[in-house]
Design an enzyme around this catalytic site. Structure first.
Site, PDB file in Angstrom:
ATOM      1  CG  HIS A  74       0.478  -6.167   3.456  1.00 31.02           C
ATOM      2  ND1 HIS A  74      -0.121  -6.163   4.697  1.00 31.02           N
ATOM      3  CD2 HIS A  74       0.688  -4.868   3.148  1.00 31.02           C
ATOM      4  CE1 HIS A  74      -0.277  -4.918   5.119  1.00 31.02           C
ATOM      5  NE2 HIS A  74       0.206  -4.103   4.194  1.00 31.02           N
ATOM      6  CG  HIS A  87       4.581  -2.299   4.980  1.00 30.50           C
ATOM      7  ND1 HIS A  87       4.633  -0.949   5.241  1.00 30.50           N
ATOM      8  CD2 HIS A  87       3.261  -2.613   4.920  1.00 30.50           C
ATOM      9  CE1 HIS A  87       3.413  -0.464   5.332  1.00 30.50           C
ATOM     10  NE2 HIS A  87       2.552  -1.451   5.131  1.00 30.50           N
ATOM     11  CG  ASN A 140      -1.908  -1.135   1.211  1.00 29.28           C
ATOM     12  OD1 ASN A 140      -2.413  -1.485   0.158  1.00 29.28           O
ATOM     13  ND2 ASN A 140      -2.187  -1.720   2.361  1.00 29.28           N
TER      14      ASN A 140
HETATM   15  P1  AMP Z   1      -0.428  -0.791   5.776  1.00 32.01           P
HETATM   16  O1  AMP Z   1      -1.824  -0.456   6.227  1.00 32.01           O
HETATM   17  O2  AMP Z   1      -0.332  -1.309   4.387  1.00 32.01           O
HETATM   18  O3  AMP Z   1       0.517   0.371   6.027  1.00 32.01           O
HETATM   19  O4  AMP Z   1       0.037  -1.993   6.670  1.00 32.01           O
HETATM   20  C1  AMP Z   1       0.530  -1.857   7.960  1.00 32.01           C
HETATM   21  C2  AMP Z   1       0.400  -3.204   8.597  1.00 32.01           C
HETATM   22  O5  AMP Z   1       1.238  -3.252   9.725  1.00 32.01           O
HETATM   23  C3  AMP Z   1      -1.016  -3.538   9.093  1.00 32.01           C
HETATM   24  O6  AMP Z   1      -1.459  -4.735   8.454  1.00 32.01           O
HETATM   25  C4  AMP Z   1      -0.838  -3.706  10.599  1.00 32.01           C
HETATM   26  O7  AMP Z   1      -1.654  -4.719  11.131  1.00 32.01           O
HETATM   27  C5  AMP Z   1       0.629  -4.034  10.696  1.00 32.01           C
HETATM   28  N1  AMP Z   1       1.274  -3.694  11.958  1.00 32.01           N
HETATM   29  C6  AMP Z   1       1.250  -2.505  12.599  1.00 32.01           C
HETATM   30  N2  AMP Z   1       2.001  -2.557  13.712  1.00 32.01           N
HETATM   31  C7  AMP Z   1       2.521  -3.802  13.777  1.00 32.01           C
HETATM   32  C8  AMP Z   1       3.384  -4.485  14.689  1.00 32.01           C
HETATM   33  N3  AMP Z   1       3.864  -3.874  15.783  1.00 32.01           N
HETATM   34  N4  AMP Z   1       3.701  -5.770  14.434  1.00 32.01           N
HETATM   35  C9  AMP Z   1       3.221  -6.389  13.337  1.00 32.01           C
HETATM   36  N5  AMP Z   1       2.424  -5.798  12.428  1.00 32.01           N
HETATM   37  C10 AMP Z   1       2.064  -4.536  12.641  1.00 32.01           C
END
Ligand code: AMP
Ligand code: ZN
Length: 114
Positions: free
Chosen positions: A102, A100, A87
């Site tokens: 997914h 990142h 994203n």
């Molecule tokens: P996005 O919305 O594409 O920026 O994805 C961010 C992702 O990071 C989401 O799916 C969250 O659930 C995940 N996330 C946020 N904080 C953490 C954390 N401390 N450990 C693992 N995943 C996380």
């Protein structure tokens, strides 16, 4: 970057369920999984989003893809199929400003995304 949650995971300042790590990347299970397999692959370098990648990152981005392939295989989703999502920006749904990828799989994924 000091206030970046994913940099803190890279630096082991906050815990994460790390499934893979090497010199360039860390991969860990998403804290709010959207599917049976939901892994995030991040570079150790703080890059805000796809908008910030440049020529010097070519090798890193290629490496991330090879790590994704390896983790998909290890998670037994490679043959069944899975999805890679990065994203980008507000309308792209990015909530953490450290690039990142997914890896989402283990169930039938619908299209188009929400
Ligand atoms: P996005 O919305 O594409 O920026 O994805 C961010 C992702 O990071 C989401 O799916 C969250 O659930 C995940 N996330 C946020 N904080 C953490 C954390 N401390 N450990 C693992 N995943 C996380
Ligand atoms: Zn960061």
């Amino acid at each position: 970057m000091s206030d970046c949650i994913f940099c803190k995971i890279v630096d082991k300042e906050i815990p994460a369920d790390i499934v893979y790590e090497d010199d360039l990347v860390v991969a860990f299970n998403d804290i709010e999984p959207q599917a049976p397999t939901h892994i995030l692959v991040i570079p150790k370098e703080h890059i805000e989003s796809l908008n910030e990648i440049h020529e010097d990152h070519k090798q890193l981005i290629g490496h991330i893809h090879l790590v994704i392939k390896k983790l998909a295989k290890e998670s037994n989703i490679a043959d069944k199929g899975y999805r890679i999502v990065s994203n980008c920006g507000k309308e792209g749904g990015q909530t953490v400003d450290h690039i990142h990828y997914h890896i989402i799989g283990g169930r039938n994924l619908t299209w188009p995304p929400g």
